[in-house]
Design an enzyme around this catalytic site. Structure first.
Site, PDB file in Angstrom:
ATOM      1  N   HIS A  74       0.649  -1.272   0.022  1.00  0.00           N
ATOM      2  CA  HIS A  74      -0.016   0.127  -0.008  1.00  0.00           C
ATOM      3  C   HIS A  74       0.849   1.226  -0.028  1.00  0.00           C
ATOM      4  O   HIS A  74       1.820   1.327   0.516  1.00  0.00           O
ATOM      5  CB  HIS A  74      -0.997   0.067   0.933  1.00  0.00           C
ATOM      6  CG  HIS A  74      -0.348  -0.043   2.549  1.00  0.00           C
ATOM      7  ND1 HIS A  74       0.093   1.336   3.232  1.00  0.00           N
ATOM      8  CD2 HIS A  74       0.189  -1.088   3.157  1.00  0.00           C
ATOM      9  CE1 HIS A  74       0.572   0.943   4.391  1.00  0.00           C
ATOM     10  NE2 HIS A  74       0.879  -0.361   4.374  1.00  0.00           N
ATOM     11  N   ASP A  76      -0.652   4.152   0.822  1.00  0.00           N
ATOM     12  CA  ASP A  76      -1.222   5.415   1.577  1.00  0.00           C
ATOM     13  C   ASP A  76      -0.530   5.099   3.157  1.00  0.00           C
ATOM     14  O   ASP A  76       0.087   3.901   3.455  1.00  0.00           O
ATOM     15  CB  ASP A  76      -2.752   4.806   2.039  1.00  0.00           C
ATOM     16  CG  ASP A  76      -2.930   3.645   2.524  1.00  0.00           C
ATOM     17  OD1 ASP A  76      -2.447   2.485   1.809  1.00  0.00           O
ATOM     18  OD2 ASP A  76      -3.997   3.645   3.442  1.00  0.00           O
ATOM     19  N   ASP A 107       6.622   1.963   6.485  1.00  0.00           N
ATOM     20  CA  ASP A 107       5.243   1.458   6.501  1.00  0.00           C
ATOM     21  C   ASP A 107       4.505   2.008   5.368  1.00  0.00           C
ATOM     22  O   ASP A 107       3.778   2.989   5.821  1.00  0.00           O
ATOM     23  CB  ASP A 107       4.767   1.304   7.934  1.00  0.00           C
ATOM     24  CG  ASP A 107       3.177   0.782   7.688  1.00  0.00           C
ATOM     25  OD1 ASP A 107       2.855  -0.036   6.890  1.00  0.00           O
ATOM     26  OD2 ASP A 107       2.401   1.016   8.783  1.00  0.00           O
ATOM     27  N   GLU A 140      -5.135   0.898   2.885  1.00  0.00           N
ATOM     28  CA  GLU A 140      -4.906  -0.194   3.898  1.00  0.00           C
ATOM     29  C   GLU A 140      -4.823   0.448   5.263  1.00  0.00           C
ATOM     30  O   GLU A 140      -5.151  -0.206   6.139  1.00  0.00           O
ATOM     31  CB  GLU A 140      -3.496  -0.541   3.583  1.00  0.00           C
ATOM     32  CG  GLU A 140      -3.056  -1.928   4.325  1.00  0.00           C
ATOM     33  CD  GLU A 140      -2.437  -1.682   5.883  1.00  0.00           C
ATOM     34  OE1 GLU A 140      -2.309  -2.730   6.600  1.00  0.00           O
ATOM     35  OE2 GLU A 140      -2.365  -0.951   5.927  1.00  0.00           O
ATOM     36  N   GLU A 141      -4.491   1.651   5.386  1.00  0.00           N
ATOM     37  CA  GLU A 141      -4.418   2.410   6.637  1.00  0.00           C
ATOM     38  C   GLU A 141      -5.717   2.788   7.118  1.00  0.00           C
ATOM     39  O   GLU A 141      -5.927   3.364   8.347  1.00  0.00           O
ATOM     40  CB  GLU A 141      -3.372   3.768   6.825  1.00  0.00           C
ATOM     41  CG  GLU A 141      -2.061   2.995   6.423  1.00  0.00           C
ATOM     42  CD  GLU A 141      -1.283   2.088   7.710  1.00  0.00           C
ATOM     43  OE1 GLU A 141      -1.881   1.904   8.537  1.00  0.00           O
ATOM     44  OE2 GLU A 141       0.122   2.080   7.366  1.00  0.00           O
ATOM     45  N   GLU A 169       4.924  -5.778   3.985  1.00  0.00           N
ATOM     46  CA  GLU A 169       4.872  -5.072   5.592  1.00  0.00           C
ATOM     47  C   GLU A 169       6.100  -5.168   6.040  1.00  0.00           C
ATOM     48  O   GLU A 169       6.893  -6.154   5.840  1.00  0.00           O
ATOM     49  CB  GLU A 169       3.531  -5.629   6.154  1.00  0.00           C
ATOM     50  CG  GLU A 169       2.188  -5.361   5.473  1.00  0.00           C
ATOM     51  CD  GLU A 169       1.808  -3.850   5.785  1.00  0.00           C
ATOM     52  OE1 GLU A 169       2.510  -3.174   6.267  1.00  0.00           O
ATOM     53  OE2 GLU A 169       0.754  -3.569   5.402  1.00  0.00           O
ATOM     54  N   HIS A 363       4.428   4.428  11.913  1.00  0.00           N
ATOM     55  CA  HIS A 363       3.437   5.489  12.601  1.00  0.00           C
ATOM     56  C   HIS A 363       3.755   6.234  13.654  1.00  0.00           C
ATOM     57  O   HIS A 363       2.795   6.992  14.387  1.00  0.00           O
ATOM     58  CB  HIS A 363       2.365   4.447  13.247  1.00  0.00           C
ATOM     59  CG  HIS A 363       1.314   3.701  12.382  1.00  0.00           C
ATOM     60  ND1 HIS A 363       0.150   3.311  12.467  1.00  0.00           N
ATOM     61  CD2 HIS A 363       1.801   3.245  11.003  1.00  0.00           C
ATOM     62  CE1 HIS A 363      -0.228   2.499  11.459  1.00  0.00           C
ATOM     63  NE2 HIS A 363       0.791   2.648  10.482  1.00  0.00           N
TER      64      HIS A 363
END
Length: 390
Positions: A74, A76, A107, A140-141, A169, A363
């Site tokens: 992903h 995003d 990520d 995805e997030e 991932e 994150h």
């Protein structure tokens, strides 16, 4: 001029696209540019749903026959938070003291950049006897409604079938290659609403306080462990996430209490058997309390797409493990720990494993990746691609 075999250049280009869910922000356009230069056919379907944002996705394919390897990921990213807390702006991809800083560095724009660079290196040296596709979402997030799950169905309707999938991932913990994911626990959430009758605290006989019953229900859910784990999975765990009466007054008995919980469950359970167990525990409390009278409870299950799964394709796991050992000198640990990922959708179409960069800073403010980790992952992906098509 951008060099496709250089993962750092690719990663910097991707990080500079502020693709916070659900915004594409140029990230998929950059990917499309990279992949078309390598000979991929690229499509970018947009999916919609009620009460959700439209999300653009990307599917790229190369080759016509033979084993079909899918790489999934992903573009995003989660919001960066307060910009002043960052050492460097989160979307400028600054390199300093051996690290590349930016939202999505690990990520998981880093995994995407490493795979593309690895594939470009392979194609410089040899042709691939098979097919390669990239399935990349921008959702995805977020809710994950207009992303991988729909992209898989869309591709399947076009006749796409896959031999195996690699999800990039950030699975590694301390060093690149120390852990790969071969499965994930399932996830399911519920809401218990305990109905009472509001009243003055000085006259409890005129009210029905929902909190004592809520306490008993919570005890029934948490006092006895769901299980002790299995050979491949850690124990299932139920965690309370919210207890709320919506009552700020100290002299009012509340009318109701809401309890929210989430369960991460292993392969001893199916979604159905787990729901039955929870409902049984709660019903026993209600029967002892006062069936059909205030206070009483209602249970609502929140729809979940996160079923437990375990990849048992020994060849896929072995090829990836050997590729890691050839670069790092050590075999990885095969794990099913952690949260859910889009692998939970892919497992319905083909065997899937997950492997990527160390995720300690994902994150977080100052999300970053070590430059040598990027090169190590690229080298492992390169070896994996070569060995997969042998």
């Amino acid at each position: 001029m951008l060099v496709l075999t250089d993962p750092l250049q690719l990663l910097q280009a991707l990080i500079r696209c502020p693709s916070v869910t659900p915004h594409e922000a140029g990230a998929l356009s950059a990917l499309e540019q990279f992949l078309k230069k390598m000979g991929f056919h690229v499509e970018r379907p947009i999916f919609t749903d009620k009460n959700t944002d439209n999300v653009e996705n990307l599917y790229a394919k190369m080759g016509n026959e033979g084993p079909h390897l899918m790489f999934a990921g992903h573009t995003d990213v989660v919001p960066p938070g307060a910009l002043e807390d960052w050492t460097y702006p989160p979307f400028e991809a600054v390199i300093d003291q051996g690290k590349l800083y930016g939202r999505g560095a690990v990520d998981m724009k880093g995994g995407i950049a490493c795979f593309i660079a690895a594939l470009a290196r392979v194609l410089e040296k040899r042709s691939i006897k098979g097919r390669v596709s990239l399935l990349i979402t921008g959702d995805e997030e977020g809710t994950a409604i207009n992303g991988t799950v729909k992209l898989l169905k869309w591709a399947e309707k076009k006749g796409e079938k896959w031999t195996a999938a690699l999800v990039g991932e950030p699975t590694s913990v301390k060093t690149v290659g120390d852990i790969i994911k071969i499965g994930r626990r399932g996830s399911i959430s519920g809401i218990i609403t305990v109905k009472g009758r509001q009243g003055h605290v000085a006259f409890p006989e005129r009210a029905a306080n929902p909190l004592p019953l809520a306490s008993k229900l919570i005890q029934a859910l948490t006092q006895i462990a769901l299980d002790q784990g299995t050979e491949n999975f850690q124990p299932s765990n139920l965690e309370l996430t919210t207890i709320d009466t919506g009552n700020l007054a100290v002299n009012v008995i509340p009318a109701q209490t809401t309890v929210r919980f989430n369960i991460r469950y292993n392969d001893l359970w199916t979604k159905e058997t787990l729901m039955e167990e929870i409902e049984k525990r709660l019903s026993l409390v209600q029967e002892k309390n006062n069936s059909g009278q205030y206070p009483f409870y209602q249970l609502e299950w929140i729809p979940s797409l996160g079923d437990v799964f375990l990849t048992k394709n020994d060849k896929l796991i072995q090829v990836l493990s050997n590729a890691i050992k050839s670069v790092t000198g050590s075999l990885p640990e095969c794990s099913t720990s952690g949260g859910t990922s889009d692998a939970r959708f892919i497992k319905d179409y083909c065997p899937v494993v997950e492997f990527g960069l160390p995720g300690q800073t994902m994150h977080m403010v100052d999300e970053c990746v070590a430059l040598d980790a990027v090169e190590t992952l690229t080298a492992i992906y390169e070896r994996f691609i070569i060995d997969f098509f042998v």
